[in-house]
Design an enzyme around this catalytic site. Structure first.
Site, mmCIF file in Angstrom:
data_model
loop_
_atom_site.group_PDB
_atom_site.id
_atom_site.type_symbol
_atom_site.label_atom_id
_atom_site.label_comp_id
_atom_site.label_asym_id
_atom_site.label_seq_id
_atom_site.Cartn_x
_atom_site.Cartn_y
_atom_site.Cartn_z
ATOM 1 N N MET A 183 1.602 4.234 -2.754
ATOM 2 C CA MET A 183 2.844 3.791 -2.697
ATOM 3 C C MET A 183 4.163 4.072 -4.570
ATOM 4 O O MET A 183 4.618 5.138 -4.635
ATOM 5 C CB MET A 183 4.172 3.935 -1.659
ATOM 6 C CG MET A 183 4.856 4.173 -2.044
ATOM 7 S SD MET A 183 6.300 3.113 -0.278
ATOM 8 C CE MET A 183 5.903 1.998 -0.517
ATOM 9 N N HIS A 185 4.093 -1.485 7.216
ATOM 10 C CA HIS A 185 5.345 -1.922 7.106
ATOM 11 C C HIS A 185 6.259 -1.075 7.857
ATOM 12 O O HIS A 185 6.129 -0.641 8.982
ATOM 13 C CB HIS A 185 6.053 -2.356 5.242
ATOM 14 C CG HIS A 185 5.300 -2.625 4.695
ATOM 15 N ND1 HIS A 185 4.542 -1.964 3.408
ATOM 16 C CD2 HIS A 185 5.629 -4.026 4.279
ATOM 17 C CE1 HIS A 185 4.304 -3.689 2.895
ATOM 18 N NE2 HIS A 185 4.638 -4.248 3.625
ATOM 19 N N LYS A 241 0.924 -13.546 -5.106
ATOM 20 C CA LYS A 241 1.834 -13.153 -6.059
ATOM 21 C C LYS A 241 2.698 -13.823 -6.990
ATOM 22 O O LYS A 241 2.781 -13.390 -7.885
ATOM 23 C CB LYS A 241 2.797 -11.749 -5.263
ATOM 24 C CG LYS A 241 2.772 -10.632 -4.848
ATOM 25 C CD LYS A 241 2.737 -9.573 -5.027
ATOM 26 C CE LYS A 241 1.938 -8.377 -4.321
ATOM 27 N NZ LYS A 241 1.269 -7.488 -5.729
ATOM 28 N N TYR A 243 -0.507 -14.013 1.312
ATOM 29 C CA TYR A 243 0.342 -12.617 0.099
ATOM 30 C C TYR A 243 1.105 -12.756 -1.000
ATOM 31 O O TYR A 243 0.786 -12.750 -2.203
ATOM 32 C CB TYR A 243 0.824 -11.355 1.314
ATOM 33 C CG TYR A 243 1.210 -10.852 0.576
ATOM 34 C CD1 TYR A 243 0.056 -9.321 -0.169
ATOM 35 C CD2 TYR A 243 3.031 -9.996 -0.130
ATOM 36 C CE1 TYR A 243 0.385 -8.362 -0.699
ATOM 37 C CE2 TYR A 243 3.058 -9.220 -0.734
ATOM 38 C CZ TYR A 243 2.027 -8.078 -1.081
ATOM 39 O OH TYR A 243 2.730 -6.864 -2.097
ATOM 40 N N SER A 292 6.379 -8.895 -4.964
ATOM 41 C CA SER A 292 7.307 -9.014 -3.750
ATOM 42 C C SER A 292 8.431 -10.066 -3.403
ATOM 43 O O SER A 292 8.654 -11.128 -3.899
ATOM 44 C CB SER A 292 6.426 -8.507 -2.860
ATOM 45 O OG SER A 292 6.975 -8.446 -1.432
ATOM 46 N N SER A 293 9.440 -9.621 -2.953
ATOM 47 C CA SER A 293 10.548 -10.856 -2.481
ATOM 48 C C SER A 293 9.948 -11.860 -1.694
ATOM 49 O O SER A 293 10.694 -12.819 -1.378
ATOM 50 C CB SER A 293 11.421 -10.028 -1.935
ATOM 51 O OG SER A 293 10.663 -8.982 -0.492
ATOM 52 N N CYS A 294 8.705 -11.448 -0.966
ATOM 53 C CA CYS A 294 8.206 -11.906 0.070
ATOM 54 C C CYS A 294 7.753 -13.527 -1.003
ATOM 55 O O CYS A 294 7.316 -14.591 -0.739
ATOM 56 C CB CYS A 294 7.162 -12.032 0.459
ATOM 57 S SG CYS A 294 5.847 -11.265 -0.258
#
Length: 323
Positions: free
Chosen positions: A16, A181, A142, A138, A109-111
Site C-alpha cells: 500500500m 488492519h 521498527k 513489530y 509506525s506510530s506503534c
C-alpha cells in the site's frame, strides 16, 4: 530537490505505501524508478540485497517494505513480524551504506511509542515507556530501524531519515478478513454484510479507543517531502529529534465513530454491535505533527473522503480478495 532522472529504489512497491510512493514520484516527474517483486529480490537475503545495490547503482532509497498486519496477525505471528522486519531493514540499510548510497528514507509506525504515552505523541516520547503488548515485536523492529538510520548517520555521515506514519489506509491495502488492519477489515465486513442483507455487523472492542488515520497518498506525499528537505534543515546534529518525524493528520476519532462512518460510506443500513470481549489495544494514539507542519507539509484528505476512495478501490478490485 532530487533530480528527476535520479535512480530511485522503492522497496515494497507492491504494498500500500510503496505503491503510493511510486505514484507520487511518477506524478512529480521522476523517470528512473527501480522496483523489484518479492520473487525477483528476496529482501531477507543479505547477499541478494547487497548484490542488487552494487549492481544497480541506486541514488536514493525509500524503505517501504515490511511485514504488516492488524491485532490478530501481530498476536498470532510475533516471531514472523520481528524476524522478517529486522532482516529487511538490516539488509537494505547496511547494503545501501556499503554501496555508498547517501540518501535513504525509512518508514516506521506510530506503534513505536509507549502504550500510555502522553497525547498527542511527540517524537521525544520514543523509548520512554512500555509498548503495547499486542504489537510489541513489530514495534521493536521498527525502533531498531530508526536506530539503524541514526547510527549510520552518526558513524558514517549518511543521510538516512525516518518517518513515523499514523494508521494508514487506501488503495492496495490488505483486505484479508483476519490479518488486515481496522479500516480495510471494516470496509470488507460492511460490504459483505450489505450484499448479504445482514441485519447486524459486529465490531471488535468497546468502540471507545481513539485512533488517527491518514490516507496513503498523503503519506506518500509527506515521504517525498521529507526526503527532499535540505540537509541543513534536517541535520540531526542541529536538532536530535529530527532523527525521525511523525506523519499524520493531528486529528483522531473514536473507533465507534470510525465504524459508523464506514457503515455510512458503504451504505450498510443494519445495526452495529460491539464485542467488548475483544481487545481494544491502546486507549489513544494521536500523533503530534507540529514538527512536520513546521517543515512545510500537512495532510489534505479528510477521513470520510479517504474512506470513499478506499472503498471504491476495494469494490473495483474485489476479485483479488476472494479468500
Amino acid at each position: 530537490m532530487t533530480a528527476l532522472n535520479s535512480k530511485i529504489f522503492v522497496a515494497g512497491n507492491r504494498g500500500m505505501v510503496g505503491s503510493a510512493i511510486v505514484r507520487q514520484l511518477e506524478t512529480s516527474g521522476h523517470t528512473n524508478i527501480i522496483t523489484r517483486t518479492r520473487t525477483e529480490l528476496d529482501l531477507t537475503n543479505q547477499q541478494a540485497v547487497l548484490e542488487f545495490f552494487q549492481t544497480e547503482k541506486i541514488d536514493q532509497v525509500y524503505l517501504a517494505a515490511a511485514k504488516v498486519g492488524g491485532i490478530v496477525a501481530n498476536n498470532t505471528y510475533p516471531a514472523d513480524f520481528i524476524y522478517e522486519n529486522l532482516m529487511i531493514q538490516c539488509n537494505i540499510i547496511h547494503s545501501a551504506h556499503l554501496a555508498n548510497i547517501q540518501q535513504l528514507l525509512f518508514l516506521g509506525s506510530s506503534c513505536i511509542y509507549p502504550k500510555l504515552a502522553e497525547q498527542p505523541m511527540k517524537e521525544s516520547a520514543l523509548l520512554t515507556g512500555t509498548l503495547e503488548e499486542t504489537n510489541e515485536p513489530y514495534a521493536i523492529a521498527k525502533i531498531a530501524g530508526i536506530k539503524l538510520c541514526e547510527s549510520y548517520n552518526r558513524q558514517y555521515g549518511r543521510d538516512y531519515r525516518s518517518v513515523m506514519p499514523t494508521n494508514l489506509y487506501g488503495a492496495h491495502d490488505n483486505f484479508h478478513p483476519e490479518n488486515s488492519h481496522v479500516i480495510p477489515a471494516l470496509l470488507r465486513r460492511f460490504h459483505e454484510a450489505k450484499l448479504n442483507n445482514d441485519k447486524e455487523v459486529i465490531a471488535w472492542g468497546s468502540g471507545k479507543p481513539m485512533r488517527e488515520f491518514l490516507y496513503v497518498d498523503d503519506m506518500a506525499a509527506a515521504s517525498v517531502h521529507v526526503m527532499n528537505l535540505d540537509k541543513v534543515t534536517y541535520d540531526e546534529n542541529t536538532d536530535p529529534m529530527l532523527s525521525h518525524i511523525n506523519v499524520g493528520t493531528g486529528v483522531d476519532c473514536t473507533i465507534r465513530e470510525l465504524v459508523e462512518t464506514v457503515a455510512k460510506v458503504v451504505g450498510f443500513k443494519g445495526q452495529i454491535k460491539f464485542d467488548k470481549t475483544k481487545p481494544d489495544g491502546a486507549p489513544r494514539k494521536l500523533m503530534d505533527v507540529g514538527r512536520l507542519k513546521s517543515l512545510g507539509w500537512q495532510y489534505s484528505v479528510v477521513l470520510e473522503d479517504g474512506l470513499r476512495l478506499a472503498y471504491q478501490w476495494f469494490v473495483d478490485n474485489q476479485n483479488e480478495f476472494r479468500s
